[in-house]
Design a protein around this motif. Structure first.
Motif, PDB file in Angstrom:
ATOM      1  N   UNK A 210       0.827  -1.205   0.000  1.00 54.62           N
ATOM      2  CA  UNK A 210       0.000   0.000   0.000  1.00 54.62           C
ATOM      3  C   UNK A 210       0.863   1.259   0.000  1.00 54.62           C
ATOM      4  N   UNK A 211       2.000   1.202   0.696  1.00 59.97           N
ATOM      5  CA  UNK A 211       2.913   2.345   0.679  1.00 59.97           C
ATOM      6  C   UNK A 211       3.433   2.578  -0.730  1.00 59.97           C
ATOM      7  N   UNK A 212       3.829   1.516  -1.380  1.00 58.86           N
ATOM      8  CA  UNK A 212       4.365   1.635  -2.741  1.00 58.86           C
ATOM      9  C   UNK A 212       3.288   2.127  -3.715  1.00 58.86           C
ATOM     10  N   UNK A 213       2.032   1.695  -3.504  1.00 55.77           N
ATOM     11  CA  UNK A 213       0.947   2.088  -4.403  1.00 55.77           C
ATOM     12  C   UNK A 213       0.373   3.460  -4.089  1.00 55.77           C
ATOM     13  N   UNK A 214       0.811   4.064  -2.989  1.00 57.75           N
ATOM     14  CA  UNK A 214       0.338   5.396  -2.649  1.00 57.75           C
ATOM     15  C   UNK A 214      -0.951   5.421  -1.864  1.00 57.75           C
ATOM     16  N   UNK A 215      -1.436   4.257  -1.419  1.00 52.08           N
ATOM     17  CA  UNK A 215      -2.668   4.227  -0.627  1.00 52.08           C
ATOM     18  C   UNK A 215      -2.377   4.259   0.875  1.00 52.08           C
ATOM     19  N   UNK A 216      -1.118   4.280   1.237  1.00 51.98           N
ATOM     20  CA  UNK A 216      -0.689   4.417   2.632  1.00 51.98           C
ATOM     21  C   UNK A 216       0.475   5.396   2.660  1.00 51.98           C
ATOM     22  N   UNK A 217       0.456   6.333   3.600  1.00 55.76           N
ATOM     23  CA  UNK A 217       1.493   7.361   3.651  1.00 55.76           C
ATOM     24  C   UNK A 217       2.722   6.946   4.445  1.00 55.76           C
ATOM     25  N   UNK A 218       2.536   6.136   5.465  1.00 52.56           N
ATOM     26  CA  UNK A 218       3.656   5.722   6.306  1.00 52.56           C
ATOM     27  C   UNK A 218       3.390   4.323   6.838  1.00 52.56           C
ATOM     28  N   UNK A 219       4.463   3.620   7.127  1.00 52.79           N
ATOM     29  CA  UNK A 219       4.350   2.242   7.609  1.00 52.79           C
ATOM     30  C   UNK A 219       5.281   2.054   8.804  1.00 52.79           C
ATOM     31  N   UNK A 220       4.742   1.414   9.845  1.00 48.41           N
ATOM     32  CA  UNK A 220       5.564   0.977  10.971  1.00 48.41           C
ATOM     33  C   UNK A 220       5.877  -0.503  10.804  1.00 48.41           C
ATOM     34  N   UNK A 221       7.140  -0.867  11.068  1.00 43.78           N
ATOM     35  CA  UNK A 221       7.550  -2.264  11.070  1.00 43.78           C
ATOM     36  C   UNK A 221       8.523  -2.478  12.226  1.00 43.78           C
TER      37      UNK A 221
END
Length: 359
Positions: A210-221
């Protein structure tokens, strides 16, 4: 004089008695062999190793890799302990399994034992008293990874404070990290439940897609450096790390339960370049956080077993480092750092011998 089963008979044996004697001799020989086998079996049983199960969260975790290496070391050291490693689920289950003696060894984050005693978060409403966890003892603690906050390069997002009106993957469904991230966002003035930021619970792979597709702005891992999902995503699109504001981290430490067990970590550009071979944009250091894990056992574990477990591990720690890049940070000097429980006396004896703990 002839003896039959150790009793003396004198004179010449008659044919009938001679036959009986031969039969008796055979019986005695069989009994002697049986006695020898029984003695050998008893000795073998006495030499059998103590058997323990190390329960971890999953079979892909750093802790599972540690268990596999540890099991091998116990055999190599002829430590008298045999270890089986098996994934059994989340923190609360691993903790309860040790208390209830479903398995001998478990692993939890250091603050989680305190949450269990106080009935907080995932332990809320379970009806346990603090005394339920009094039987827990600690063998050692270890670094467990670091929090990774990732965005697309050039997004204009530099810290969690910049996520107002945007979306973030807070962690995996059912995990505790989302609770921490909601508290950290609140420390930055952002209320997830009030709509200041859109927080979602999704698996890492889905979040990175989703981050790569632009549907998520930030990701926690969560994980070591490099983090596997970030490494894979960085080969497909340009990524950057964002950090936690120092002032917000200070506020978090003042309000979040057992926050002293959550330590600041500075991730430098050099660290990111080395970890990701330059595939992640790194212009400035970012502040993140970590917490140590602790390997726990029941207080009833024999002292010699606990002693043998930690001695085999730390005596052959170079083998552990060779087995897993993520475990190379393990050092005996920090073996009991940030422990939130009582160190098992068998383990303490070894640490005292090594100068890590005082008597």
């Amino acid at each position: 004089m002839t003896t039959i089963c150790g009793r003396a008979t004198r004179g010449v044996l008659t044919g009938a008695f001679r036959a009986a004697a031969v039969g008796m001799a055979a019986l005695c020989a069989t009994a002697a062999i049986s006695t020898g086998l029984l003695t050998t079996t008893t000795a073998a049983r006495a030499a059998d190793p103590a058997r323990v199960t190390f329960a971890t969260i999953s079979n892909t975790s750093d802790e599972y890799a540690l268990g596999v290496a540890w099991s091998t070391l116990l055999d190599k050291a002829d430590a008298g302990v045999a270890m089986q490693v098996a994934p059994h689920g989340g923190t609360s289950k691993l903790l309860r399994g040790v208390v209830d003696k479903d398995w001998e060894i478990g692993i939890i984050a250091s603050p989680h034992l305190l949450y269990a005693r106080d009935g907080l978060f995932m332990f809320n409403g379970r009806g346990d008293t603090s005394k339920y966890y009094d039987d827990v003892r600690v063998l050692l603690t270890l670094e467990s990874g670091v929090a990774h906050y990732v965005v697309r390069a050039g997004s204009g997002i530099h810290t969690l404070a910049d996520l107002k009106g945007k979306s973030i993957a807070l962690g995996t469904p059912g995990g505790f990290s989302g609770t921490i991230n909601e508290a950290l966002l609140a420390a930055h003035g952002l209320d997830v439940h009030g709509g200041d930021v859109q927080g979602q619970y999704v698996e890492y792979a889905t979040a990175m897609d989703e981050l790569r597709n632009g549907t998520m702005d930030a990701v926690y891992l969560w994980g070591g450096l490099p983090q596997g999902a970030v490494a894979s995503g960085a080969l497909q699109s340009e990524l950057a790390y964002i950090g936690v504001d120092d002032a917000a981290m200070t506020g978090f430490h003042k309000t979040f339960p057992a926050a002293d067990y959550y330590d600041r970590v500075v991730i430098t550009p050099e660290m990111l370049k080395t970890a990701y071979d330059g595939h992640v944009k790194a212009d400035a250091p970012v502040t993140s956080w970590t917490t140590r894990m602790q390997i726990i056992v029941h207080r009833d574990m024999p002292d010699d077993v606990a002693y043998a477990l930690v001695k085999a591990l730390w005596t052959h720690i170079d083998d552990v480092h060779a087995a897993s890049r993520e475990l190379r940070a393990m050092t005996i000097d920090s073996a009991v750092q940030s422990a939130s429980g009582i160190i098992h006396p068998g383990a303490k004896r070894f640490y005292v011998e090594q100068g890590v703990m005082k008597p």
